[in-house]
Design an enzyme around this catalytic site. Structure first.
Site, short mmCIF file in Angstrom:
data_model
loop_
_atom_site.label_atom_id
_atom_site.label_comp_id
_atom_site.label_asym_id
_atom_site.label_seq_id
_atom_site.Cartn_x
_atom_site.Cartn_y
_atom_site.Cartn_z
N GLU A 160 -29.29 91.50 -64.81
CA GLU A 160 -28.46 90.66 -63.94
C GLU A 160 -27.40 91.43 -63.16
O GLU A 160 -27.10 91.10 -62.02
CB GLU A 160 -27.79 89.54 -64.76
CG GLU A 160 -28.76 88.45 -65.25
CD GLU A 160 -29.47 88.82 -66.55
OE1 GLU A 160 -29.27 89.95 -67.06
OE2 GLU A 160 -30.25 87.98 -67.05
N HIS B 155 -29.46 84.30 -75.79
CA HIS B 155 -30.77 84.47 -75.15
C HIS B 155 -30.94 85.77 -74.37
O HIS B 155 -32.02 86.07 -73.89
CB HIS B 155 -31.03 83.31 -74.18
CG HIS B 155 -30.16 83.34 -72.96
ND1 HIS B 155 -30.46 84.11 -71.86
CD2 HIS B 155 -29.00 82.73 -72.66
CE1 HIS B 155 -29.52 83.95 -70.94
NE2 HIS B 155 -28.61 83.12 -71.40
N ASP C 90 -27.33 85.53 -60.51
CA ASP C 90 -27.82 86.88 -60.80
C ASP C 90 -29.23 86.93 -61.36
O ASP C 90 -29.63 87.91 -61.98
CB ASP C 90 -26.86 87.52 -61.80
CG ASP C 90 -26.64 86.62 -63.02
OD1 ASP C 90 -27.50 85.77 -63.29
OD2 ASP C 90 -25.61 86.79 -63.69
N GLU D 260 -21.50 82.21 -56.26
CA GLU D 260 -21.08 82.99 -57.45
C GLU D 260 -21.23 84.49 -57.18
O GLU D 260 -21.81 85.25 -57.97
CB GLU D 260 -21.85 82.58 -58.71
CG GLU D 260 -21.13 82.94 -59.99
CD GLU D 260 -21.89 82.54 -61.26
OE1 GLU D 260 -22.81 83.27 -61.67
OE2 GLU D 260 -21.57 81.49 -61.84
N ARG E 68 -31.68 89.22 -72.61
CA ARG E 68 -32.75 90.21 -72.80
C ARG E 68 -32.31 91.39 -73.66
O ARG E 68 -33.04 91.85 -74.52
CB ARG E 68 -33.20 90.75 -71.43
CG ARG E 68 -34.39 90.05 -70.87
CD ARG E 68 -34.85 90.69 -69.56
NE ARG E 68 -36.24 90.37 -69.28
CZ ARG E 68 -36.68 89.17 -68.94
NH1 ARG E 68 -35.85 88.16 -68.85
NH2 ARG E 68 -37.96 88.96 -68.70
N HIS F 27 -33.02 78.59 -76.86
CA HIS F 27 -33.69 78.86 -75.59
C HIS F 27 -35.20 78.80 -75.84
O HIS F 27 -35.67 79.06 -76.94
CB HIS F 27 -33.26 80.26 -75.14
CG HIS F 27 -33.65 80.63 -73.75
ND1 HIS F 27 -34.95 80.89 -73.38
CD2 HIS F 27 -32.91 80.79 -72.63
CE1 HIS F 27 -34.99 81.20 -72.09
NE2 HIS F 27 -33.76 81.14 -71.61
C1 UD1 Z 1 -33.48 83.98 -67.26
C2 UD1 Z 1 -32.63 84.90 -66.38
C3 UD1 Z 1 -31.24 85.04 -66.96
C4 UD1 Z 1 -30.60 83.69 -67.23
C5 UD1 Z 1 -31.53 82.85 -68.07
C6 UD1 Z 1 -30.97 81.46 -68.23
C7 UD1 Z 1 -33.72 86.75 -65.23
C8 UD1 Z 1 -34.26 88.13 -65.34
N1 UD1 Z 1 -33.24 86.23 -66.35
O1 UD1 Z 1 -33.64 84.64 -68.49
O2 UD1 Z 1 -30.42 85.76 -66.04
O3 UD1 Z 1 -29.39 83.89 -67.91
O4 UD1 Z 1 -32.80 82.74 -67.42
O5 UD1 Z 1 -31.55 80.77 -69.28
O6 UD1 Z 1 -33.76 86.17 -64.17
N2 UD1 Z 1 -39.49 79.71 -71.20
C9 UD1 Z 1 -40.16 78.50 -71.39
N3 UD1 Z 1 -39.72 77.38 -70.75
C10 UD1 Z 1 -38.66 77.38 -69.91
C11 UD1 Z 1 -37.96 78.59 -69.71
C12 UD1 Z 1 -38.39 79.74 -70.35
O7 UD1 Z 1 -41.13 78.46 -72.14
O8 UD1 Z 1 -38.33 76.34 -69.35
C13 UD1 Z 1 -39.94 80.93 -71.87
C14 UD1 Z 1 -41.22 81.54 -71.26
O9 UD1 Z 1 -42.01 82.03 -72.29
C15 UD1 Z 1 -40.67 82.70 -70.43
C16 UD1 Z 1 -39.50 83.15 -71.28
O10 UD1 Z 1 -38.94 81.94 -71.79
O11 UD1 Z 1 -41.62 83.73 -70.23
C17 UD1 Z 1 -38.44 83.99 -70.59
O12 UD1 Z 1 -37.99 83.37 -69.38
P1 UD1 Z 1 -37.29 84.31 -68.26
O13 UD1 Z 1 -36.88 83.47 -67.12
O14 UD1 Z 1 -38.15 85.50 -67.97
O15 UD1 Z 1 -36.03 84.92 -69.00
P2 UD1 Z 1 -34.74 84.22 -69.56
O16 UD1 Z 1 -34.35 84.94 -70.79
O17 UD1 Z 1 -34.92 82.76 -69.58
N1 UDP Z 2 -26.98 74.45 -71.45
C1 UDP Z 2 -27.65 73.22 -71.56
N2 UDP Z 2 -28.34 72.96 -72.71
C2 UDP Z 2 -28.41 73.83 -73.75
C3 UDP Z 2 -27.73 75.08 -73.61
C4 UDP Z 2 -27.04 75.35 -72.45
O1 UDP Z 2 -27.61 72.39 -70.63
O2 UDP Z 2 -29.04 73.53 -74.76
C5 UDP Z 2 -26.25 74.75 -70.19
C6 UDP Z 2 -24.82 75.21 -70.34
O3 UDP Z 2 -23.93 74.12 -70.36
C7 UDP Z 2 -24.62 76.09 -69.13
C8 UDP Z 2 -26.00 76.64 -68.85
O4 UDP Z 2 -26.91 75.85 -69.59
O5 UDP Z 2 -24.22 75.34 -68.00
C9 UDP Z 2 -26.07 78.08 -69.30
O6 UDP Z 2 -27.39 78.51 -69.22
P1 UDP Z 2 -27.89 79.83 -69.95
O7 UDP Z 2 -27.03 80.13 -71.11
O8 UDP Z 2 -29.34 79.64 -70.16
O9 UDP Z 2 -27.73 80.92 -68.81
P2 UDP Z 2 -26.53 81.87 -68.35
O10 UDP Z 2 -25.35 81.04 -68.01
O11 UDP Z 2 -26.28 82.83 -69.47
O12 UDP Z 2 -27.09 82.59 -67.17
#
Ligand code: UD1
Ligand code: UDP
Length: 385
Positions: free
Chosen positions: A145, A222, A109, A131, A224, A255
């Site tokens: 999502e 984490h 999603d 999924e 939004r 996160h």
């Molecule tokens: C995204 C997904 C969410 C998913 C989550 C998993 C969307 C809209 N959101 O949300 O569905 O549950 O990923 O974790 O697709 N950042 C880093 N390094 C990284 C990753 C993120 O620095 O490796 C920081 C950056 O500043 C980035 C911010 O996190 O701008 C947000 O990342 P983003 O992918 O926009 O949103 P998530 O909350 O991670």
């Molecule tokens: N996870 C990980 N390391 C961490 C936290 C989570 O590998 O420190 C894994 C967790 O086991 C799961 C996935 O990340 O498989 C979940 O990711 P996240 O919570 O970022 O996204 P969501 O599932 O909510 O989309």
């Protein structure tokens, strides 16, 4: 030596599949499928990363020894949904123009998955949604999502629903028009089983205070819709639970998003019973899931993994698209209000009988048996012509 005669060379041509991922959960949940498809002779698989995540994506892929074949590297600080959508749509579109795959597979999603499905659709390349069919029935939770899922399911030709309930959601929406709908189980259970098999002990030094029997609570958050005040309430509730249960520590792998980390550091940073750390490698995180007493989380994947491990999760959201976990008994919806989180977590830590009952549930987890990738690969072999 006699040369084998190929009667119909086209019958032997491998089908080209592009798998697009962008974030940590997509990497974890698609890794077993990538490995399974590559094991088979029928397919030539390329992994495209939008780079919506950077280090968190790499960390997840590293465990499975996978590398993207192409990386669009779109991530930037404070990225907006419009930015992710437009850059992924353009970048994936260009990649598909040069790859010309027979099919595209996306997961879940995220905005990466939604934009990639649209890019494929624009080129009349069929899309498979792994999924499919999860619904919270609230467009604001999780945001964005829930809308992404609905859009992807409309765009996809193959709908791989993890559960019967997800499949029923899709049938009710008449989402299957001229395509395929299968119940396969969730590939997260495949990933979990791989990690459980390969790694028995944690590697990260941050986990060393938790060695032995030291009891702890695991927390991740984490989403939004939880940024700001809800995140502050979640963190304050954790402090109160720790105050009431003096023997417990808390492990909080944060996160990478600064919007999440700033709140967590402000409220939890000074407490010496809390280990605030960077995201853990997948096997270390799986170890923590198995070893902690309870989990507080707003993560989707964690609800599924906890269910397979018989571990109670206090779900930090008002609704879930994984009602199977609630019915199963491992997930308890708490939302983001301080009082409710404290009450639910305190209840779990105080009532040993109730806790043991939940622990017993691990055998009948509703999300899969670890063979979802195999089923999806079988279906693709049968139907991608
Ligand atoms: C995204 C997904 C969410 C998913 C989550 C998993 C969307 C809209 N959101 O949300 O569905 O549950 O990923 O974790 O697709 N950042 C880093 N390094 C990284 C990753 C993120 O620095 O490796 C920081 C950056 O500043 C980035 C911010 O996190 O701008 C947000 O990342 P983003 O992918 O926009 O949103 P998530 O909350 O991670
Ligand atoms: N996870 C990980 N390391 C961490 C936290 C989570 O590998 O420190 C894994 C967790 O086991 C799961 C996935 O990340 O498989 C979940 O990711 P996240 O919570 O970022 O996204 P969501 O599932 O909510 O989309």
């Amino acid at each position: 030596m006699k040369e084998a005669k190929i009667m119909n060379p086209r019958a032997f041509a491998r089908k080209k599949i592009d798998i697009v991922i962008g974030t940590r959960p997509e990497a974890i949940k698609m890794a077993p499928l990538i490995i399974e498809l590559r094991r088979r002779e029928n397919f030539s698989v390329r992994v495209i990363s939008t780079g919506q995540h950077t280090d968190m994506l790499k960390q997840a892929l590293d465990f499975f020894k996978l590398k993207p074949d192409a990386d669009l590297a779109i991530m930037k600080k404070n990225q907006t949904l419009d930015y992710i959508t437009s850059s992924a749509l353009l970048g994936v579109g260009e990649t598909l123009d040069s790859d010309r795959p027979d099919a595209v597979l996306v997961h879940g999603d995220t905005t990466t998955a939604m934009a990639s499905s649209l890019a494929a659709f624009h080129r009349r390349i069929p899309v498979g949604h792994v999924e499919a069919g999860l619904r919270s029935f609230d467009m604001q939770i999780p945001f964005p999502e829930e809308m992404n899922r609905v859009l992807i399911d409309r765009l996809a030709k193959w709908l791989f629903a993890p559960t019967e309930l997800a499949s029923a959601n899709l049938r009710r929406e008449n989402a299957v028009s001229g395509g395929y709908l299968y119940v396969t189980g969730n590939t997260v259970i495949d990933a979990l089983f791989i990690a459980l098999k390969l790694h028995k002990e944690p590697c990260s030094p941050v986990l060393s205070p938790l060695a032995g029997e030291a009891p702890f609570i695991l927390m991740t958050a984490h989403r939004r819709e939880s940024w700001g005040k809800p995140m502050e309430r979640i963190c304050s509730a954790l402090l109160e639970v720790l105050r009431r249960h003096g023997e417990f520590r808390a492990l909080v792998p944060m996160h990478k998003n600064p919007a999440v980390r700033d709140s967590m550091k402000d409220i939890l940073g000074e407490n010496e019973r809390i280990i605030l750390c960077d995201p853990l490698d997948y096997p270390d995180f799986v170890w923590s899931l198995g070893r902690c007493k309870i989990i507080l989380s707003d993560s989707g994947g964690v609800q599924e993994e906890a269910s397979a491990l018989g571990k109670p999760v206090v779900v930090l959201r008002g609704v879930t698209e994984r009602p199977e976990a609630v019915e199963h008994g491992t997930a308890i919806l708490a939302g983001t209000e301080y009082d409710r989180i404290v009450t639910v977590a305190d209840g779990l830590l105080s009532d040993e009988k109730k806790y043991r009952e939940i622990e017993m549930r691990k055998s009948g987890n509703p999300f899969g048996d670890g063979r979802a990738s195999e089923r999806i690969a079988d279906i693709m072999a049968e139907t991608l012509r």
